[in-house]
Structure formats: structure tokens, C-alpha cells
Design a protein around this motif. Sequence first.
Motif, PDB file in Angstrom:
ATOM      1  N   VAL A 181       7.749  -3.245  -5.855  1.00 32.02           N
ATOM      2  CA  VAL A 181       7.715  -1.898  -6.425  1.00 32.02           C
ATOM      3  C   VAL A 181       7.150  -1.942  -7.846  1.00 32.02           C
ATOM      4  CG1 VAL A 181       9.126   0.037  -7.197  1.00 32.02           C
ATOM      5  CG2 VAL A 181       9.611  -1.052  -5.002  1.00 32.02           C
ATOM      6  N   LEU A 182       7.593  -2.903  -8.628  1.00 29.63           N
ATOM      7  CA  LEU A 182       7.097  -3.022  -9.999  1.00 29.63           C
ATOM      8  C   LEU A 182       5.618  -3.381 -10.012  1.00 29.63           C
ATOM      9  CD1 LEU A 182       7.734  -2.951 -12.985  1.00 29.63           C
ATOM     10  CD2 LEU A 182       8.504  -5.328 -12.842  1.00 29.63           C
ATOM     11  N   LEU A 183       5.204  -4.259  -9.098  1.00 31.02           N
ATOM     12  CA  LEU A 183       3.791  -4.613  -9.008  1.00 31.02           C
ATOM     13  C   LEU A 183       2.947  -3.387  -8.665  1.00 31.02           C
ATOM     14  CD1 LEU A 183       1.488  -6.697  -8.893  1.00 31.02           C
ATOM     15  CD2 LEU A 183       2.090  -7.103  -6.490  1.00 31.02           C
ATOM     16  N   ALA A 184       3.434  -2.568  -7.753  1.00 26.68           N
ATOM     17  CA  ALA A 184       2.714  -1.349  -7.382  1.00 26.68           C
ATOM     18  C   ALA A 184       2.596  -0.406  -8.570  1.00 26.68           C
ATOM     19  CB  ALA A 184       3.436  -0.655  -6.228  1.00 26.68           C
ATOM     20  N   GLY A 215       0.929   4.037  -2.918  1.00 31.16           N
ATOM     21  CA  GLY A 215       0.780   5.457  -2.635  1.00 31.16           C
ATOM     22  C   GLY A 215       1.927   6.272  -3.203  1.00 31.16           C
ATOM     23  N   SER A 216       3.137   5.729  -3.126  1.00 28.59           N
ATOM     24  CA  SER A 216       4.301   6.412  -3.672  1.00 28.59           C
ATOM     25  C   SER A 216       4.202   6.549  -5.189  1.00 28.59           C
ATOM     26  CB  SER A 216       5.572   5.641  -3.306  1.00 28.59           C
ATOM     27  OG  SER A 216       6.711   6.204  -3.920  1.00 28.59           O
ATOM     28  N   GLU A 217       3.715   5.485  -5.861  1.00 29.26           N
ATOM     29  CA  GLU A 217       3.583   5.530  -7.323  1.00 29.26           C
ATOM     30  C   GLU A 217       2.505   6.520  -7.750  1.00 29.26           C
ATOM     31  OE1 GLU A 217       5.615   4.157  -9.409  1.00 29.26           O
ATOM     32  OE2 GLU A 217       6.744   3.204  -7.800  1.00 29.26           O
ATOM     33  N   LEU A 258       0.831  -1.212   0.000  1.00 27.72           N
ATOM     34  CA  LEU A 258       0.000   0.000   0.000  1.00 27.72           C
ATOM     35  C   LEU A 258       0.862   1.257   0.000  1.00 27.72           C
ATOM     36  CD1 LEU A 258      -2.858  -1.004   2.482  1.00 27.72           C
ATOM     37  CD2 LEU A 258      -2.961  -0.848  -0.011  1.00 27.72           C
ATOM     38  N   ARG A 259       1.965   1.226   0.754  1.00 27.48           N
ATOM     39  CA  ARG A 259       2.866   2.381   0.753  1.00 27.48           C
ATOM     40  C   ARG A 259       3.508   2.563  -0.616  1.00 27.48           C
ATOM     41  NH1 ARG A 259       4.447   0.419   5.911  1.00 27.48           N
ATOM     42  NH2 ARG A 259       6.301  -0.537   4.983  1.00 27.48           N
TER      43      ARG A 259
END
Length: 279
Positions: free
Chosen positions: A116-119, A9-11, A5-6
Motif C-alpha cells: 500500500v505504501l509503495l503504491a 488505482g485506489s491511491e 495495480l489495484r
Amino acid sequence: MSTLLRAIGSEFLKLLTTRMWWVLALVMTGYVAIAAGGLGAAFGYLSEHPDAARSNGPGAGGGVPTGSGLEVLIYGFATTVGYVFPVLLGALAATGEFRHATLTPTFLATPRRGLVLLAKVKVLVVFGAVFGVIAWAATIAAGAATLGAAGLPTGLDSSDTWALAGRGILAMALWASIGVGLGTLVTSQVATIVIVLAFTQFVEPLLRLAAGFIPATADIARFLPGAASDALVGASFFTINGSTQADALDWWAGGLVLLGYAVVLTVLGYLVSWRRDVS
């Protein structure tokens, strides 16, 4: 889950704090609205004046649909010509990480690179769907206005029209994820833009046109990404002459093919570039 979730949110923050997404959305809106409105007006005129269509030459206007079949093609411009914009958005979002060296602080904050890539994929799917809503709203507004002015049915009271729009929005979301995969695999921003524009605007349309003349290649052409997208949506200007309509994939199969392109490109990008050391 909290880490994901973080990362999501960053993306979101990365995209929303740039002008890239709304500039692309603005250009896309004008592009698809002009295409839908212009063709709607032209086809409306030809439907009202069949003699004018025939006077342009033997067979002229013969492939132009009339009546209830027309609005489907007009509204479909949202995806048929608009899909390049979510692809570019996804590709630029991925390549921008390499160009501006933002991967270093991102990986320091979230060391799990796959997460990270999934997000990023999840966020771009959302943005792709938003682009789909905007594009379909623009084509339906412009197309319905010109069709209504010509006295032709707009199809706005049909559930099939809105089902078409729903599948179109899904297609745009998948195209954005394909853009992420491509941008992760081809990390050069300039090269990625050239590849996207060259393939979507020239290479695939020419391949689909050429393949339509040979039954064997026509079967293969159904699995090209643009053809799969058209099958998912259920409407495309490429099928105006009816040459490829019968060979199109089922809508769900078209969606699976698009999803397959996104998964393959993203996995390859992760293996080839995303796991490399960054400085």
C-alpha cells in the motif's frame, strides 16, 4: 502484480476525488509565474539600464546575470520556489490517511501494508511530475514573455533549456515522494505542514546562506535536500552570486541524494508508524 495495480488505482482515486491536488497546483502556478515574470521584468530592466543598477549602491547589480545566463535562473524558479508544493501534496496525502482514519478500510482491502505504501509513493511520484510540468510551463511562459519584451534571449530554441526543464520535472517528482515519507513518519497533519514550511522557507535557506561563508560547512551544505535539488536541475536563484556554484554536486549526484532522502524517510515512516495497529 494485480494487487499492486489495484492499490495504485485506489491511491489515484483517493487523490483525484479531493480538491487538495488541484488547489495546490493552482496556487503553485500563480506563485511561480509571478516570481518568474516579476524577476524577469526586473532583471530585464537592469540589463537594459546598467547605470540604474549601479546607482543603487556599490556593487549593486553586480551579481545580476545578463544575456544568455538570465533565462536559466528565471525558469529555474519552477523548482527553486515551487518544490514546496509537491512536498506538501505528498505529506498531506500520507497524513490524511491517519487524520481521516482511511487506513483501516485500506488495510482491510489490501492487508500487505508495504505494498500500500509503495503504491502511494508511485502515485505521488506521478503527481509530482505533473506538478513539475505545470510549474515549468508557468515559469517558461511568464519568464519568456518578460525576457522577450526586454529584448533578451529566451533560450526556447536551445536543447539545454528543455533538458533543464526535464531535470526539474524529475526533481518535483522526487520531492513528492519525500513528502510521502515525511507524512508517513510524522503522522500529525498540522505538525507536518509546519515542518515543511519552516524547513523549506526558512531553515534550509538560512543554513545554505550561513554555510557559504565557511568552506567546511559549504561542503556539508551541498547535501541538504534543497541544494541537492538545485544541483539536479542545474539552476537556482541561490547561485546568483556564484558563491556556491563551483561546489554544487553533479546533477546525477543531486538526484541520488534526493532519492536517498525519500527512501530513508519512507522506510523510517513504515517502521515507526505504518506498521502500527489502526482502529
